[in-house]
Design a protein around this motif. Structure first.
Motif, PDB file in Angstrom:
ATOM      1  N   PHE A   1       0.850  -1.178   0.000  1.00 44.88           N
ATOM      2  CA  PHE A   1       0.000   0.000   0.000  1.00 44.88           C
ATOM      3  C   PHE A   1       0.894   1.239   0.000  1.00 44.88           C
ATOM      4  O   PHE A   1       1.967   1.236   0.619  1.00 44.88           O
ATOM      5  CB  PHE A   1      -0.928  -0.014   1.219  1.00 44.88           C
ATOM      6  N   PRO A   2       0.471   2.303  -0.682  1.00 47.41           N
ATOM      7  CA  PRO A   2       1.312   3.500  -0.768  1.00 47.41           C
ATOM      8  C   PRO A   2       1.365   4.254   0.553  1.00 47.41           C
ATOM      9  O   PRO A   2       0.473   4.121   1.393  1.00 47.41           O
ATOM     10  CB  PRO A   2       0.611   4.333  -1.846  1.00 47.41           C
ATOM     11  N   PRO A   3       2.410   5.066   0.724  1.00 45.77           N
ATOM     12  CA  PRO A   3       2.513   5.888   1.940  1.00 45.77           C
ATOM     13  C   PRO A   3       1.286   6.774   2.087  1.00 45.77           C
ATOM     14  O   PRO A   3       0.647   7.155   1.107  1.00 45.77           O
ATOM     15  CB  PRO A   3       3.766   6.737   1.705  1.00 45.77           C
ATOM     16  N   ARG A   4       0.972   7.079   3.317  1.00 45.14           N
ATOM     17  CA  ARG A   4      -0.159   7.954   3.613  1.00 45.14           C
ATOM     18  C   ARG A   4       0.210   9.392   3.273  1.00 45.14           C
ATOM     19  O   ARG A   4       1.369   9.787   3.303  1.00 45.14           O
ATOM     20  CB  ARG A   4      -0.538   7.860   5.104  1.00 45.14           C
ATOM     21  N   LEU A   5      -0.802  10.191   2.978  1.00 43.71           N
ATOM     22  CA  LEU A   5      -0.608  11.617   2.751  1.00 43.71           C
ATOM     23  C   LEU A   5      -0.445  12.296   4.108  1.00 43.71           C
ATOM     24  O   LEU A   5      -0.864  11.750   5.136  1.00 43.71           O
ATOM     25  CB  LEU A   5      -1.807  12.187   1.999  1.00 43.71           C
ATOM     26  N   PRO A   6       0.139  13.487   4.145  1.00 44.79           N
ATOM     27  CA  PRO A   6       0.352  14.163   5.437  1.00 44.79           C
ATOM     28  C   PRO A   6      -0.916  14.307   6.275  1.00 44.79           C
ATOM     29  O   PRO A   6      -0.870  14.231   7.497  1.00 44.79           O
ATOM     30  CB  PRO A   6       0.901  15.533   5.038  1.00 44.79           C
TER      31      PRO A   6
ATOM     32  N   GLN B   1      -3.260  12.199   6.488  1.00 45.46           N
ATOM     33  CA  GLN B   1      -3.766  10.855   6.777  1.00 45.46           C
ATOM     34  C   GLN B   1      -2.827  10.147   7.762  1.00 45.46           C
ATOM     35  O   GLN B   1      -1.963   9.387   7.358  1.00 45.46           O
ATOM     36  CB  GLN B   1      -3.869  10.029   5.492  1.00 45.46           C
ATOM     37  N   PRO B   2      -2.975  10.382   9.048  1.00 47.41           N
ATOM     38  CA  PRO B   2      -2.051   9.810  10.023  1.00 47.41           C
ATOM     39  C   PRO B   2      -2.247   8.317  10.303  1.00 47.41           C
ATOM     40  O   PRO B   2      -1.410   7.694  10.943  1.00 47.41           O
ATOM     41  CB  PRO B   2      -2.329  10.624  11.289  1.00 47.41           C
ATOM     42  N   ILE B   3      -3.364   7.765   9.792  1.00 46.38           N
ATOM     43  CA  ILE B   3      -3.670   6.363  10.086  1.00 46.38           C
ATOM     44  C   ILE B   3      -4.011   5.629   8.786  1.00 46.38           C
ATOM     45  O   ILE B   3      -4.742   6.148   7.931  1.00 46.38           O
ATOM     46  CB  ILE B   3      -4.860   6.247  11.061  1.00 46.38           C
TER      47      ILE B   3
ATOM     48  N   LEU C   1      -8.506  -1.915  11.762  1.00 45.95           N
ATOM     49  CA  LEU C   1      -7.258  -1.741  12.503  1.00 45.95           C
ATOM     50  C   LEU C   1      -6.749  -0.336  12.228  1.00 45.95           C
ATOM     51  O   LEU C   1      -6.904   0.178  11.123  1.00 45.95           O
ATOM     52  CB  LEU C   1      -6.209  -2.764  12.042  1.00 45.95           C
ATOM     53  N   TRP C   2      -6.137   0.262  13.224  1.00 43.67           N
ATOM     54  CA  TRP C   2      -5.547   1.587  13.047  1.00 43.67           C
ATOM     55  C   TRP C   2      -4.036   1.438  13.076  1.00 43.67           C
ATOM     56  O   TRP C   2      -3.432   1.248  14.131  1.00 43.67           O
ATOM     57  CB  TRP C   2      -6.010   2.544  14.131  1.00 43.67           C
ATOM     58  N   VAL C   3      -3.443   1.553  11.906  1.00 45.41           N
ATOM     59  CA  VAL C   3      -1.996   1.413  11.758  1.00 45.41           C
ATOM     60  C   VAL C   3      -1.425   2.821  11.574  1.00 45.41           C
ATOM     61  O   VAL C   3      -1.774   3.505  10.607  1.00 45.41           O
ATOM     62  CB  VAL C   3      -1.654   0.538  10.531  1.00 45.41           C
ATOM     63  N   PRO C   4      -0.559   3.269  12.485  1.00 43.83           N
ATOM     64  CA  PRO C   4       0.035   4.597  12.316  1.00 43.83           C
ATOM     65  C   PRO C   4       0.764   4.698  10.973  1.00 43.83           C
ATOM     66  O   PRO C   4       1.389   3.723  10.522  1.00 43.83           O
ATOM     67  CB  PRO C   4       1.018   4.707  13.481  1.00 43.83           C
ATOM     68  N   ALA C   5       0.657   5.841  10.323  1.00 43.38           N
ATOM     69  CA  ALA C   5       1.261   6.035   9.004  1.00 43.38           C
ATOM     70  C   ALA C   5       2.739   5.661   8.991  1.00 43.38           C
ATOM     71  O   ALA C   5       3.222   5.059   8.031  1.00 43.38           O
ATOM     72  CB  ALA C   5       1.077   7.482   8.561  1.00 43.38           C
ATOM     73  N   GLU C   6       3.438   5.973  10.072  1.00 41.53           N
ATOM     74  CA  GLU C   6       4.884   5.676  10.106  1.00 41.53           C
ATOM     75  C   GLU C   6       5.169   4.178  10.213  1.00 41.53           C
ATOM     76  O   GLU C   6       6.300   3.741  10.008  1.00 41.53           O
ATOM     77  CB  GLU C   6       5.581   6.447  11.240  1.00 41.53           C
ATOM     78  N   GLU C   7       4.160   3.388  10.465  1.00 42.34           N
ATOM     79  CA  GLU C   7       4.296   1.931  10.589  1.00 42.34           C
ATOM     80  C   GLU C   7       3.936   1.210   9.274  1.00 42.34           C
ATOM     81  O   GLU C   7       4.134   0.005   9.141  1.00 42.34           O
ATOM     82  CB  GLU C   7       3.382   1.436  11.716  1.00 42.34           C
ATOM     83  N   LEU C   8       3.427   1.954   8.290  1.00 38.45           N
ATOM     84  CA  LEU C   8       2.884   1.317   7.091  1.00 38.45           C
ATOM     85  C   LEU C   8       3.916   0.495   6.323  1.00 38.45           C
ATOM     86  O   LEU C   8       3.607  -0.589   5.828  1.00 38.45           O
ATOM     87  CB  LEU C   8       2.234   2.346   6.177  1.00 38.45           C
ATOM     88  N   GLU C   9       5.134   0.957   6.220  1.00 36.20           N
ATOM     89  CA  GLU C   9       6.151   0.198   5.477  1.00 36.20           C
ATOM     90  C   GLU C   9       6.417  -1.150   6.147  1.00 36.20           C
ATOM     91  O   GLU C   9       6.540  -2.177   5.478  1.00 36.20           O
ATOM     92  CB  GLU C   9       7.440   1.021   5.341  1.00 36.20           C
ATOM     93  N   ILE C  10       6.454  -1.159   7.466  1.00 37.50           N
ATOM     94  CA  ILE C  10       6.631  -2.419   8.202  1.00 37.50           C
ATOM     95  C   ILE C  10       5.400  -3.301   8.010  1.00 37.50           C
ATOM     96  O   ILE C  10       5.518  -4.515   7.808  1.00 37.50           O
ATOM     97  CB  ILE C  10       6.904  -2.143   9.697  1.00 37.50           C
ATOM     98  N   PHE C  11       4.221  -2.702   8.054  1.00 42.05           N
ATOM     99  CA  PHE C  11       2.977  -3.424   7.796  1.00 42.05           C
ATOM    100  C   PHE C  11       3.048  -4.098   6.421  1.00 42.05           C
ATOM    101  O   PHE C  11       2.752  -5.283   6.275  1.00 42.05           O
ATOM    102  CB  PHE C  11       1.799  -2.450   7.870  1.00 42.05           C
ATOM    103  N   ASN C  12       3.461  -3.327   5.406  1.00 43.09           N
ATOM    104  CA  ASN C  12       3.588  -3.872   4.053  1.00 43.09           C
ATOM    105  C   ASN C  12       4.536  -5.073   4.005  1.00 43.09           C
ATOM    106  O   ASN C  12       4.304  -6.014   3.257  1.00 43.09           O
ATOM    107  CB  ASN C  12       4.082  -2.797   3.081  1.00 43.09           C
ATOM    108  N   ASP C  13       5.589  -5.035   4.787  1.00 43.88           N
ATOM    109  CA  ASP C  13       6.558  -6.135   4.819  1.00 43.88           C
ATOM    110  C   ASP C  13       5.949  -7.428   5.351  1.00 43.88           C
ATOM    111  O   ASP C  13       6.497  -8.510   5.137  1.00 43.88           O
ATOM    112  CB  ASP C  13       7.774  -5.771   5.675  1.00 43.88           C
TER     113      ASP C  13
END
Length: 119
Positions: free
Chosen positions: A26-31, A33-35, A88-100
């Motif tokens: 999934f692509p990075p969140r926009l500024p 979009q914190p979740i 689920l609420w995944v913080p935007a800064e966690e998304l890359e790890i989520f993708n992994d």
């Protein structure tokens, strides 16, 4: 490894970015979009894709993906309405790890389009 199936309703722009990733992330969140919020069931994803994404952007798509169940334990299920409204609420800064932790590819299981005809 056990897997959990999650769903993500997306509009056309997000879908294009998912496709560009090879259906892997999934692509990075926009500024603003914190979740990042994947949802727990297809019915809820359909509701968002059809009722929110279509009016906002002309189309809405339901994506489905598997993710490592052990990793998901760090996120509490959030109910944001009725019985099917679990996400689920995944913080935007966690998304890359989520993708992994996505297992396999992200697939489109349903698509909805505006009935409005452009002239």
């Amino acid at each position: 490894m056990k897997e959990t199936i999650l769903y993500r309703p997306v509009g056309p722009e997000e879908l294009a970015l998912i496709e560009a990733s090879g259906w892997k992330k999934f692509p990075p969140r926009l500024p603003e979009q914190p979740i990042f919020y994947p949802v727990m069931n297809e019915d809820y994803a359909i509701q968002i894709a059809r009722d929110w994404n279509v009016p906002a952007s002309g189309s809405g798509h339901v994506t489905k993906f598997a993710i490592d169940e052990e990793y998901l334990k760090k996120f509490a299920v959030q109910n944001v309405g009725g019985p099917i409204h679990n996400e689920l609420w995944v913080p935007a800064e966690e998304l890359e790890i989520f993708n992994d932790h996505i297992v396999g590819v992200i697939e489109v299981v349903k698509s909805f389009f505006s009935a409005k005809v452009e002239r």
